[in-house]
Design an enzyme around this catalytic site. Sequence first.
Site, PDB file in Angstrom:
ATOM      1  N   HIS A 247       0.829  -1.221   0.000  1.00 21.22           N
ATOM      2  CA  HIS A 247       0.000   0.000   0.000  1.00 21.22           C
ATOM      3  C   HIS A 247       0.862   1.270   0.000  1.00 21.22           C
ATOM      4  CE1 HIS A 247      -3.889  -2.096   0.848  1.00 21.22           C
ATOM      5  NE2 HIS A 247      -3.072  -2.984   1.402  1.00 21.22           N
TER       6      HIS A 247
ATOM      7  N   ASN B 140     -10.203  -3.038   2.631  1.00 23.47           N
ATOM      8  CA  ASN B 140      -9.903  -3.053   1.204  1.00 23.47           C
ATOM      9  C   ASN B 140     -11.191  -2.875   0.409  1.00 23.47           C
ATOM     10  OD1 ASN B 140      -7.132  -3.448   1.310  1.00 23.47           O
ATOM     11  ND2 ASN B 140      -7.250  -5.676   1.102  1.00 23.47           N
TER      12      ASN B 140
HETATM   13 FE1  HDE Z   1      -2.311  -4.819   5.422  1.00 26.11          FE
HETATM   14  N1  HDE Z   1      -0.525  -3.976   5.881  1.00 26.11           N
HETATM   15  N2  HDE Z   1      -1.632  -6.620   6.026  1.00 26.11           N
HETATM   16  N3  HDE Z   1      -4.051  -5.723   4.829  1.00 26.11           N
HETATM   17  N4  HDE Z   1      -3.017  -3.076   4.792  1.00 26.11           N
HETATM   18  C1  HDE Z   1      -0.192  -2.697   5.701  1.00 26.11           C
HETATM   19  O1  HDE Z   1       0.879  -1.375   7.311  1.00 26.11           O
HETATM   20  C2  HDE Z   1      -0.537  -6.804   6.778  1.00 26.11           C
HETATM   21  C3  HDE Z   1      -4.372  -7.042   4.963  1.00 26.11           C
HETATM   22  C4  HDE Z   1      -4.282  -2.790   4.400  1.00 26.11           C
HETATM   23  O2  HDE Z   1      -3.237   3.482   4.014  1.00 26.11           O
HETATM   24  C5  HDE Z   1       1.134  -2.341   6.328  1.00 26.11           C
HETATM   25  O3  HDE Z   1       1.194   0.819   7.723  1.00 26.11           O
HETATM   26  C6  HDE Z   1      -0.436  -8.180   7.194  1.00 26.11           C
HETATM   27  C7  HDE Z   1      -5.771  -7.253   4.764  1.00 26.11           C
HETATM   28  C8  HDE Z   1      -4.395  -1.392   4.047  1.00 26.11           C
HETATM   29  O4  HDE Z   1      -1.565   3.328   5.423  1.00 26.11           O
HETATM   30  C9  HDE Z   1       1.568  -3.647   6.980  1.00 26.11           C
HETATM   31  C10 HDE Z   1      -1.524  -8.808   6.645  1.00 26.11           C
HETATM   32  C11 HDE Z   1      -6.291  -6.013   4.510  1.00 26.11           C
HETATM   33  C12 HDE Z   1      -3.126  -0.853   4.260  1.00 26.11           C
HETATM   34  C13 HDE Z   1       0.427  -4.575   6.633  1.00 26.11           C
HETATM   35  C14 HDE Z   1      -2.270  -7.817   5.931  1.00 26.11           C
HETATM   36  C15 HDE Z   1      -5.202  -5.074   4.555  1.00 26.11           C
HETATM   37  C16 HDE Z   1      -2.293  -1.927   4.739  1.00 26.11           C
HETATM   38  C17 HDE Z   1       2.114  -1.676   5.401  1.00 26.11           C
HETATM   39  C18 HDE Z   1      -1.931 -10.251   6.737  1.00 26.11           C
HETATM   40  C19 HDE Z   1      -7.732  -5.643   4.196  1.00 26.11           C
HETATM   41  C20 HDE Z   1      -2.688   0.567   3.996  1.00 26.11           C
HETATM   42  C21 HDE Z   1       2.250  -0.250   5.887  1.00 26.11           C
HETATM   43  C22 HDE Z   1      -1.823 -10.837   8.014  1.00 26.11           C
HETATM   44  C23 HDE Z   1      -8.633  -5.883   5.292  1.00 26.11           C
HETATM   45  C24 HDE Z   1      -2.958   1.456   5.175  1.00 26.11           C
HETATM   46  C25 HDE Z   1       1.412  -0.165   7.053  1.00 26.11           C
HETATM   47  C26 HDE Z   1      -2.560   2.875   4.850  1.00 26.11           C
HETATM   48  C27 HDE Z   1      -0.953  -1.771   5.092  1.00 26.11           C
HETATM   49  C28 HDE Z   1       0.389  -5.835   7.074  1.00 26.11           C
HETATM   50  C29 HDE Z   1      -3.442  -8.127   5.202  1.00 26.11           C
HETATM   51  C30 HDE Z   1      -5.402  -3.675   4.314  1.00 26.11           C
HETATM   52  C31 HDE Z   1       2.908  -4.181   6.582  1.00 26.11           C
HETATM   53  C32 HDE Z   1       0.674  -8.753   8.031  1.00 26.11           C
HETATM   54  C33 HDE Z   1      -6.529  -8.577   4.861  1.00 26.11           C
HETATM   55  C34 HDE Z   1      -5.627  -0.671   3.542  1.00 26.11           C
HETATM   56  O5  HDE Z   1       1.658  -3.506   8.368  1.00 26.11           O
END
Ligand code: HDE
Length: 755
Positions: A128, A201
């Site tokens: 993202h 999402n």
């Molecule tokens: Fe994320 N995800 N994600 N994700 N995600 C990040 O956090 C992560 C997942 C989502 O505008 C990171 O600050 C793991 C699902 C959005 O700043 C990080 C897993 C969904 C955003 C991270 C998931 C998301 C992130 C990268 C699986 C939808 C952007 C930078 C266990 C429900 C937020 C940060 C923004 C961002 C980890 C899966 C949505 C690395 C470990 C499922 C919208 O922390």
Amino acid sequence: DAQALAAAFDHNPTKAAEYGRENALAPPEGAHVTPTPLAGASTLTEGQTSPKTGTQAAPGTNPTVGPLDRVRVDSGGQFLTTNQGVPVAQNQDSLKAGLRGPALLKDFILREKITHFDHERIPERIVHARGSGAHGFFECYRSLRDITRAAPFQEDGKVTPVFVRFSTVQGERGSKDTARDVRGFAVKFYTDEGNWDLVGNNIPVFFIQDAMKFPDLVHALKPEPHHQMPQAASAHDTFWDFVSLMPESTHMLLWAMSDRAIPRSYRMMQGFGVHTFRFVNEAGESRLVKFHWTPRLGTHSLQWDEAVKISGADPDFHRRDLWEAIEAGEFPEYELGVQVFTEEQANKFSFDVLDSTKIVPEELVPVEPVGRLVLNRNPDNFFAETEQVAFCTAHVIPGIDFTNDPLLAGRIHSYVDTQLTRLGGPNFHEIPINAPVAPVHNNQRDGFHRQAINRGRVAYEPNSLAGGCPFQAGSAGFVSFPEPVRGEELRGRPEKFAEHYNQATLFYESQSEAEKAHIVGAFRFELSKVTVPAIRERMVANLMNVSRELATSVAAGLGMGSIEASPRALARVPRPEVRQSAALSLLAHPGDGSIRTRKIALLVCDGVNGESLAATQQALFEAGAVPRLVGPRIGPFVTAEGETLQADASMENEPAPLFDALVLPDGERAVKMLAVDGRAAEFVKEQYRHCKPILAPGASSTLLEGAGASKMLEDGTRDPGIIAGVEDDDEAIAAFIDAMAQHRHWVREKDPPLV
Ligand code: HDE
């Protein structure tokens, strides 16, 4: 007061509450203090204004404006200074010993300027990375007090300030907006009881079931590590290698290959919390909940060929669209809906609600609208706000709690952890955009870039020196839902998680014909970029379990013969409750039927019929659309009536894919000139190919013919998106606006395309 209370419990007023189940859930009277609001520190409700802002949220104003004002900088009418506030006399030359002599080390002004510059960049988000943000507010329609004690839902009409960030997932910070990708939809609610981040999402399911696989997924999806290609694209070997070996991805792949993954605008896509969360009410009762955002303007998408061309013509397409809409006062609006259900209901479903690769079909649990989100202010500074905002799934408030979704568990850890590197230490919650509107009091201290100046000598608890403050809030604070837990430590998944295809089939079977065709096209495109045939075959074999029709169409597009379905993990496939769900098609959310904010190209050149042009332009303005005069070049043109008009865009600087619809010019001379301009023919061709409405008044229908754009469909009926040969101008414009309200006219689409 706190002192008196501390005196009454002269050693440790909170200690007793730590023993025994009862005390843990509801600490005894006196063991905690119910916070009494300080003078002026009222809560932000419809009737009351925020202590931080002094204002009430209303469209056009923003409740987070106030608290951020203390850090906003406006340099109008000011001297240039160093970071120490020293006025700078000259900002052109470094300090030298003689005009041709060496630069001097003591030039602290040069050194400060360059040093700061050297450190301007921070690491981008690992996923993202590319996003766009906006401020706004959430307004609750009615109190949900009976099912949750979460602050934003406590009263009818309650308003809570928010910051929202939309994003793509796979590309780097500077990548294009219109990649085929999932879009992030992250909402930070600055509630009276602390920040609540709903980090969702635009697709309600995910690729994997367990956080353990997330680094693998992202490594497979991102540009390949040896040569760092391709940028912002899943169409490559490693991604399809991984997902074809992970059949649990199949449902998500169907969504990712659908038009959902190429939205027309952030303002025209849904958002989902994805996981099953909990609502918990004052009485401690819990219900399960799924969150849905639905845009007021309806859900609309691009066509793949169009998305590809937009990424060249305007890589900032979605960022610009969001920015311009808010600047124009066309505030994006989304309705929040919730699916609320009980554990008992969930236990009967054929799928597991802890499995993030599954939806809860709306036929099983309807979506109840509970409030609206309005984005009414652009950030002042992209870095300070959009880049530094830190969302985190662990940011929940009393009334919202987690479930045991194993994907969610990993997220609860990951988001705070990642900020430590990205934002450089543990105090990122103090960065203005992240700071809660609710007051912060605890014994956490120090660390890089600490802003708070905590007073007094006490930074520990229990204490008597500070009267025991800050106190535990007891039942007024966040109390985890006491879900009974029992089990052996093991690595594994529940049985129901092993069913991977039922909902992929449900999704596919719920799409319109055009949407199905787009899914086939997307799989064909992506898999055609895969260089290893075995990966393609494995993927098509998985698709055989979703739909034979889908799999064989994809196989045909790849020049593949017949393929056996891959083996299923479950010997006995559970019967799905629902086989079709209208809500899963984009057509289910047409929006309010208006054409507000749609961009329309009005082609102009010398000799254009000014009267007809002005009437069309006026009607489009009145309908809230954005008509732009697009000429062979920008600048003045003379109409057939001898009047001068100004083209503010050219066919070169704003090509066809950037517009939702096209108006061709009436006027013999204009038509003649455009007929020999290849760019005009291309403009018409692309508008036609991308199934957009075209208004061709009077003589301009020859331009349609010249571009091979027929008024008639193959079955002999009229193309509903082409308004040509209509005598009455008003009638033609009305028909055109009507055609635009339907967005795209997929009935015209042919694979391969006709033009
Ligand atoms: Fe994320 N995800 N994600 N994700 N995600 C990040 O956090 C992560 C997942 C989502 O505008 C990171 O600050 C793991 C699902 C959005 O700043 C990080 C897993 C969904 C955003 C991270 C998931 C998301 C992130 C990268 C699986 C939808 C952007 C930078 C266990 C429900 C937020 C940060 C923004 C961002 C980890 C899966 C949505 C690395 C470990 C499922 C919208 O922390």
